[in-house]
Design a protein around this motif. Structure first.
Motif, short mmCIF file in Angstrom:
data_model
loop_
_atom_site.label_atom_id
_atom_site.label_comp_id
_atom_site.label_asym_id
_atom_site.label_seq_id
_atom_site.Cartn_x
_atom_site.Cartn_y
_atom_site.Cartn_z
N UNK A 63 -5.60 -1.82 12.67
CA UNK A 63 -4.26 -2.28 12.32
C UNK A 63 -3.23 -1.41 13.01
N UNK A 64 -2.24 -2.06 13.58
CA UNK A 64 -1.12 -1.35 14.19
C UNK A 64 0.17 -2.08 13.84
N UNK A 65 1.25 -1.34 13.75
CA UNK A 65 2.56 -1.93 13.48
C UNK A 65 3.28 -2.16 14.80
N UNK A 66 4.05 -3.22 14.86
CA UNK A 66 4.77 -3.55 16.09
C UNK A 66 6.10 -4.20 15.73
N UNK B 173 1.14 4.94 16.31
CA UNK B 173 -0.16 5.24 15.76
C UNK B 173 -0.90 3.98 15.42
N UNK B 174 -2.22 4.12 15.36
CA UNK B 174 -3.09 2.98 15.09
C UNK B 174 -4.07 3.38 14.00
N UNK B 175 -4.28 2.49 13.05
CA UNK B 175 -5.32 2.68 12.04
C UNK B 175 -6.55 1.91 12.50
N UNK B 176 -7.67 2.59 12.63
CA UNK B 176 -8.88 1.94 13.12
C UNK B 176 -10.09 2.52 12.40
N UNK C 7 0.81 -1.20 0.00
CA UNK C 7 0.00 0.00 0.00
C UNK C 7 0.85 1.25 0.00
N UNK C 8 0.15 2.39 -0.06
CA UNK C 8 0.83 3.68 -0.08
C UNK C 8 1.10 4.21 1.31
N UNK C 9 0.70 3.47 2.34
CA UNK C 9 0.84 3.96 3.71
C UNK C 9 2.25 3.70 4.22
N UNK C 10 2.83 4.72 4.81
CA UNK C 10 4.15 4.57 5.41
C UNK C 10 4.01 3.81 6.73
N UNK C 11 4.99 2.97 7.03
CA UNK C 11 4.95 2.20 8.26
C UNK C 11 5.36 3.10 9.43
N UNK D 261 -11.32 -1.83 3.88
CA UNK D 261 -10.75 -1.48 2.57
C UNK D 261 -9.90 -0.22 2.62
N UNK D 262 -10.15 0.67 3.58
CA UNK D 262 -9.37 1.92 3.66
C UNK D 262 -8.13 1.76 4.52
N UNK D 263 -7.94 0.59 5.13
CA UNK D 263 -6.76 0.38 5.97
C UNK D 263 -5.55 0.05 5.09
N UNK D 264 -4.34 0.25 5.62
CA UNK D 264 -3.13 -0.08 4.84
C UNK D 264 -3.11 -1.53 4.41
N UNK D 265 -2.60 -1.78 3.21
CA UNK D 265 -2.48 -3.13 2.69
C UNK D 265 -1.01 -3.43 2.47
N UNK D 266 -0.46 -4.38 3.21
CA UNK D 266 0.95 -4.74 3.14
C UNK D 266 1.08 -6.24 2.90
#
Length: 486
Positions: free
Chosen positions: A279-282, A11-14, A3-7, A20-25
């Motif tokens: 979605x959150x990165x860890x 922060x949390x995407x909710x 996806x176009x979202x930077x890691x 469908x609007x959440x980051x896709x990796x």
């Protein structure tokens, strides 16, 4: 697919209703061999396995034939915060209507927690059925039938199907409803050691991530040999909620979130009013944990009756001005709740000088919930309340609890009595042979696998809380002035 979202790690995407609007990796291939599997309390959903899997030809159920494999980095505990009658010795609101399950493999983990609506055997069966249905679907389709997801959007699609499988399992077993929260931790291709924590929830059971970091702390009182001061590395944690969008901060509805699975509507459909995808990165070393509201609500500043609250600014500096509890918005209360969780975990690291693990995180947060709610238990466990009763049964005891005197006493004390459940997993890429070696080492260092007691408490929890329910009962006469915050 990238996806176009930077890691970003802070922060949390909710979002509600659609992922469908959440980051896709793109995600790595998921390890299949189970290293840890655990469910509870009181054997958890294993109580319903005979009915669900009677016709199954598989030698295991829901992915494994052993749901008692826990260690320091994969742990869960569930217990009742309700009072125990001093004469009948029965715990109010039994049985425990919560259920949790978690399954850890080499580079991925699945966690689920459910909170049956209201009380009773139906509520407990609904929670057990939902946890079992979700884990059974994920383990079967993702790891047995070869339908592994390729990216985070595939993971969310899997979680949504698992949630509906949980709903169907509830409808088959009992005409009741429950909340549910599922989290799936998967490794990302983009960067080694980076993970995506994908979660879905309905109701007021939530998912969190405790981010681990090291902070340099100068030891000014201990000079080194060359005249310089020593600098030690202190472990600190930042707690974030993944399921943040499931709350309605803009509505004056308190902490109620609504939503449940099971036959809620007239057509036996679930109520997905606050269905949330997050979605959150860890990174490796971070801890993902799920709780029911019996744990999370006891960190609310209003429930705790905190005084002189000094909010922490975004830059981490504590403000000098204090705020009044009555002036706090729901959003402010939620932010302070996370700060209280964070403080509890950081105090453990400073007090014990040990590395925080999934098991010690469960122990510390449950210890806090026990201490905060002790004042209310002390009111209802006072023998003088029942001195005028000639017959002790459910009706006479409930009559005492509904009296104006008892209601006033409960209103003046802090804490919330409820069934409380938490399960956690430390993020780490662990190979099977390393795991088995560590398991043998753990057995030598007396790391105990959880075994349930009558009220759902794991006896190994006492290793972290330093006290048990029996100790608390001996302190029934002590009031809030004598109960210190953890």
């Amino acid at each position: 697919m990238e996806g176009d979202h930077e890691i970003l790690f802070n922060g949390v995407y909710s979002v509600r209703n659609s992922w469908s609007v959440l980051p896709c990796h793109e995600i790595c291939s998921l390890d299949r061999e189970i290293l840890n599997a655990l469910t509870g309390p009181d054997l958890g959903f294993q109580r319903i396995l005979a009915a669900e899997d009677r016709s199954s030809l598989l030698p295991h159920v829901a992915g494994t034939n052993n749901w008692s494999l826990a260690d320091e980095n994969c742990y869960g505990v569930s217990m009742s915060l309700y009072d125990q009658n001093p004469f009948t010795y029965k715990i109010t609101a039994d049985p425990n209507a919560d259920c949790f399950g978690l399954c850890k493999r080499g580079n991925n983990s699945v966690l689920v927690v459910c909170d049956g609506v209201n009380r009773g055997n139906k509520s407990r069966m609904a929670a057990r059925s939902a946890a079992y249905g979700a884990l059974r679907y994920i383990n079967a389709h993702c790891f047995e039938l070869g339908e592994q997801p390729m990216n985070t959007h595939d993971v969310f699609a899997l979680l949504k199907r698992a949630l509906m499988a949980a709903h169907q399992c509830v409808c088959r077993n009992v005409h009741w409803c429950t909340t549910i929260c599922i989290a799936f931790v998967v490794p990302l291709v983009a960067e080694r050691g980076t993970y995506a924590v994908c979660s879905i929830n309905v109701g007021d059971s939530y998912a969190f991530v405790a981010r681990r970091s090291k902070v340099a702390e100068t030891e000014q009182n201990v000079p080194s040999g060359d005249g310089d001061v020593d600098v030690s590395s202190v472990e600190k944690f930042t707690v974030e909620e993944l399921t943040i969008t499931s709350h309605e901060f803009t509505k004056d509805i308190g902490r109620e979130t609504g939503g449940a699975i099971g036959p809620v509507t007239a057509n036996d459909e679930p109520l997905l009013s606050n269905l949330t995808f997050s979605l959150a990165y860890a990174k490796e070393g971070d801890i993902v944990f799920l709780t029911t509201d019996g744990v999370s609500d006891n960190f609310d500043p209003v429930v705790q009756r905190l005084q002189n609250i000094a909010p922490i600014a975004p830059n981490g500096v504590r403000q000098e001005s204090f705020v009044n509890l009555s002036s706090l918005s729901l959003g402010d209360r939620h932010a302070i709740s996370l700060q209280c969780m964070q403080r509890t975990l950081n105090r453990f690291s400073a007090r014990s000088e040990e590395t925080l693990t999934a098991s010690s995180l469960c122990g510390e947060l449950m210890r806090h919930a026990l201490l905060i709610s002790q004042d209310k238990r002390a009111v209802l466990e006072d023998e003088e309340l029942y001195s005028n009763l000639s017959v002790f049964n459910r009706k006479t005891i409930e009559k005492v609890h509904r009296s104006s005197e008892v209601k006033q006493l409960l209103a003046s004390t802090r804490g919330k009595m409820d069934h409380a459940t938490i399960c956690a997993a430390t993020i780490a890429s662990q190979q099977p042979e390393t795991h088995h070696t560590a398991r043998r080492k753990d057995s030598r260092s007396h790391v105990l696998a959880p075994q349930s007691t009558g009220d759902g408490e794991s006896f190994s929890l006492r290793r972290f809380t330093m006290f048990s329910r029996s100790t608390l009962r001996k302190q029934n006469k002590k009031r809030s002035s004598k109960v210190s915050l953890p």
